[in-house]
Design an enzyme around this catalytic site. Sequence first.
Site, short mmCIF file in Angstrom:
data_model
loop_
_atom_site.label_atom_id
_atom_site.label_comp_id
_atom_site.label_asym_id
_atom_site.label_seq_id
_atom_site.Cartn_x
_atom_site.Cartn_y
_atom_site.Cartn_z
N GLU A 45 0.84 -1.20 0.00
CA GLU A 45 0.00 0.00 0.00
C GLU A 45 0.87 1.24 0.00
OE1 GLU A 45 -3.86 1.91 2.36
OE2 GLU A 45 -2.87 0.11 3.15
N ASN A 193 -12.08 -1.33 -0.92
CA ASN A 193 -11.43 -1.81 0.29
C ASN A 193 -12.21 -1.34 1.51
OD1 ASN A 193 -8.84 -2.72 1.87
ND2 ASN A 193 -9.29 -0.66 2.62
N GLU A 194 -12.59 -2.29 2.35
CA GLU A 194 -13.25 -1.98 3.62
C GLU A 194 -14.38 -0.96 3.46
OE1 GLU A 194 -10.34 -1.08 6.64
OE2 GLU A 194 -9.37 -3.03 6.44
N TYR A 262 -6.69 -8.65 11.98
CA TYR A 262 -5.36 -8.38 12.53
C TYR A 262 -5.26 -8.93 13.96
CZ TYR A 262 -4.33 -5.23 8.64
OH TYR A 262 -4.09 -4.70 7.39
N GLU A 317 -5.86 -9.08 4.09
CA GLU A 317 -5.11 -8.32 5.10
C GLU A 317 -5.07 -9.14 6.38
OE1 GLU A 317 -5.91 -4.16 5.76
OE2 GLU A 317 -6.42 -3.82 3.63
N GLN A 366 2.28 -5.67 6.06
CA GLN A 366 2.50 -5.40 4.65
C GLN A 366 3.95 -5.75 4.31
OE1 GLN A 366 1.09 -1.59 3.21
NE2 GLN A 366 -0.83 -1.81 4.31
#
Length: 513
Positions: A45, A193-194, A262, A317, A366
């Site tokens: 990103e 995204n999201e 996460y 992710e 990432q």
Amino acid sequence: MKRTLISCFLSLSFFFCQAQNTATLDASGKENLQINKHIYGHFAEHLGRNIYGGFYVGEDNTKIPHTNGVRNDVVEALKGLQIPNLRWPGGCFADTYHWKDGIGPKRERPTIVNAWWGGLTENNSFGTHDFLNMCELLETEPYLAGNVGSGTVQEMMDWVQYVNLKGESPMSKLRRQNGRNEPWKVTYWGGGNEPWGCGGNMTAEYYADLFKQYSTYLGKGYLDQGIVRIASGPSSSDYEWTEVLMKKIPLHLMEGLALHHYAVIDWQAKGPSTTFTEQQYFTTMQRALHMDELIRKHGAIMDKYDPEKKVGLVVDEWGGWYDVEPGTNPGFLYQQNTMRDAMIAGATLNIFNNHCDRVRMANLAQTINVLQAVILTDEEKMILTPTYHVMEMYKVHQDATFLPIKLQSNSYEVGGEKLPAVSASASKAKNGVTHVTLVNVHASKAQEVAIKVEGGRYKTAKGRILSSRKLQDFNSFDNPEKIKPQPFKGAKLKGDNLNVELPPFSVVVLELT
């Protein structure tokens, strides 16, 4: 005296029986499932020093060897992982990125303010050509995240045509004018995204309709085999989001559903990356191992609407997230990478392997200098993290035949809470070699694992191990090879019995032949 000795012997026998983890490995391969190589994907990103200063140092750089501005040492390191795909340009950044700003002569490209990550102004010198040409250097497949939050259907249609169409059109003509004759043939496309958060704060119902609109007009993507259209799925345990999307989006309009999760202790108090306590480590591992439940429950919802498993679950992710390093920009998400991160990586990859019937792709967040990075850079210096080494050790599973391994694990207990101490996965490569990956997350106790092998015969067992003296150990620019894989001597094979001694907080990859 004799009775006392017998009692002691029985007590010790009970202790060792309790201390031993047991497993059964089905080496037959009869399930005929493949661990998709795309599970081992990565994420780049426009965030902090991931792109600028990480992948890309500029074409005029005279200090760092590069190819068209892309660091040669980074290319070499990532090729060593055999990375199968790379997601770009975001993340939250994707829904504010307009791809036409990043093509054409660099001196003429408009600047953009990266409002999500640090508020810095970027000059768009790294754009579509730069990324896709870099993917060719890396010998990896690009995964482009389209702008749904602030973009348009036409904008995304034009992007697909620009990068994929071989024939004549305004977009293919523009590509040729910008120096690229042949299309790149990009297969993987994300629909925003999201959207439940930084992608527009949408409801699931609204996003489902919007994705259907985008997906309808992307069609085959000008590729004979079509493109893989990935809907932006839930955050962690938002099962309602999955239910709505699977119910409302026809299967012929969606090839993948994304999931983000996460390993975060507390979003308001993430804790330090290197000076964490055992309690903080334990909580991190709780969050990481929760991935198994998430995949099972989201997978069960997907099964209701897609029993043939046509739609892949794409965990694009995942990883550990801590407070940034002291003195660094809080918007750059720069954190060190310790043996704790090796535990997250090994255990999570085992989970993905064991759910390979539904999990088709995943992207560690990432790649460079951001979150659970595999590479850290400091000007001309570059180091490989413990996470890098786990990914390198596990690459043997890519596109291999899945082998079920049923495991009964001891518990790792802290503060009255328990986790399984050991995780495992296994596969058989095309050359017939079987690999077993084992992780012991226990912070202080070694674990003995007794594996019964069924459906296969092996004569030798050898392997590699990643371990260190302290959980908090990491590779630094002053000591870049403090943690790296070493030969493993703790496996003994006798007939169909394989016994393995796993040191505390260690990752082991075994090769059975």
